[in-house]
Design a protein around this motif. Structure first.
Motif, PDB file in Angstrom:
ATOM      1  N   GLY A 183      -3.654   6.869   7.714  1.00 46.58           N
ATOM      2  CA  GLY A 183      -3.828   5.675   6.869  1.00 46.58           C
ATOM      3  C   GLY A 183      -4.428   4.501   7.617  1.00 46.58           C
ATOM      4  N   GLN A 222      -4.776   0.523  -5.524  1.00 41.85           N
ATOM      5  CA  GLN A 222      -5.123   1.936  -5.301  1.00 41.85           C
ATOM      6  C   GLN A 222      -5.844   2.167  -3.979  1.00 41.85           C
ATOM      7  N   LEU A 260      -4.609   0.969  -1.141  1.00 41.63           N
ATOM      8  CA  LEU A 260      -3.589   1.016  -0.081  1.00 41.63           C
ATOM      9  C   LEU A 260      -3.267   2.480   0.225  1.00 41.63           C
ATOM     10  N   ASP A 261      -3.127   2.801   1.510  1.00 38.05           N
ATOM     11  CA  ASP A 261      -2.773   4.172   1.905  1.00 38.05           C
ATOM     12  C   ASP A 261      -1.254   4.356   1.923  1.00 38.05           C
ATOM     13  N   SER A 285      -2.661   9.221  -7.385  1.00 34.36           N
ATOM     14  CA  SER A 285      -2.977   8.347  -6.254  1.00 34.36           C
ATOM     15  C   SER A 285      -2.554   8.972  -4.925  1.00 34.36           C
ATOM     16  N   CYS A 323      -1.765   7.184  -2.436  1.00 37.27           N
ATOM     17  CA  CYS A 323      -0.916   6.194  -1.768  1.00 37.27           C
ATOM     18  C   CYS A 323       0.516   6.712  -1.604  1.00 37.27           C
TER      19      CYS A 323
END
Ligand code: ADP
Ligand code: MG
Length: 206
Positions: free
Chosen positions: A56, A130, A132-133, A167, A169
């Motif tokens: 990430g 969306q 953001l890891d 997602s 994330c």
């Protein structure tokens, strides 16, 4: 048994949740400064030793408040690794939602209406949810099924409900060991966590 008697024996979910919040908030507020410091160091070591961080780049964290697990040693380690760190900010126009804003070493912070320090949500510092890891969320209480009880504002429930199911994330709860309870009484809108990390244990419910 009348309904009134039944209600006095079996309090409703809302009051059970309120009682649990107040119990666990007191528990974490009572941790000594030394215990808090140790927990923060252990958490950073645990996260960095895992394989969570490496893939990430954009990582959301929170600044500890109310006895929450202190994330600052982890944030500093992430900066060292060249990761981009973001903090939640109360949405200035859409009540109940959070925005995520870039947080660097020299970013100025000012307290929001709850007294929690926030960066200024300048447009060029915002990251769409969306992108953001990883989102590390605070919580008040959790159970071994990943149910999460927050401070009662529903901010993470509302905001995370906007993440599409596909997602990439990862949403990961952070808490002291003492915030684990047998069962969190759930509500339909609660978003359970698939991962929770405490200084002592990594819970993976996936
Ligand atoms: N996705 C959502 N949309 C609208 N309101 C929500 C949503 N999620 C939570 N809420 C509202 O937020 C309030 C607090 O939620 P709660 O789960 O009790 O707080 P917390 O998650 O902070 O413990 C509730 O009144 C709930 O209806
Ligand atoms: Mg909730």
């Amino acid at each position: 048994m009348t309904t009134a008697t039944l209600n006095s024996v079996l309090p409703d979910t809302t009051s059970q949740r309120q009682q649990l919040r107040s119990l666990i908030r007191k528990r974490r507020q009572q941790l000594s400064a030394g215990a808090q410091q140790q927990a923060a160091t252990d958490l950073a070591a645990k996260v960095l030793a895992s394989d969570i961080i490496a893939p990430g780049q954009h990582i959301a964290l929170y600044l500890a408040n109310d006895g929450e697990l202190d994330t600052y040693p982890l944030i500093q380690a992430l900066w060292q690794l060249g990761k981009s760190v973001y903090l939640p900010v109360l949405h200035p126009f859409v009540a109940g939602y959070l925005l995520f804003v870039r947080y660097d070493k020299d970013t100025l912070l000012s307290p929001n209406k709850f007294g929690i320090p926030e960066p200024f949500p300048a447009c060029h510092r915002l990251i769409p949810l969306q992108q953001l890891d990883i989102i590390f969320t605070p919580l008040v209480a959790f159970d071994a099924a990943g149910n999460r009880l927050g401070m009662g504002g529903g901010f993470y429930d509302r905001t995370l409900s906007q993440l599409p199911p596909e997602s990439h994330c990862q949403v990961i709860g952070l808490a002291h060991n003492c915030q684990q309870v047998d069962a969190v009484p759930g509500e339909a809108w609660d978003i359970p966590l698939k991962q929770i990390i405490t200084p002592g244990k990594y819970f993976d419910f996936r």
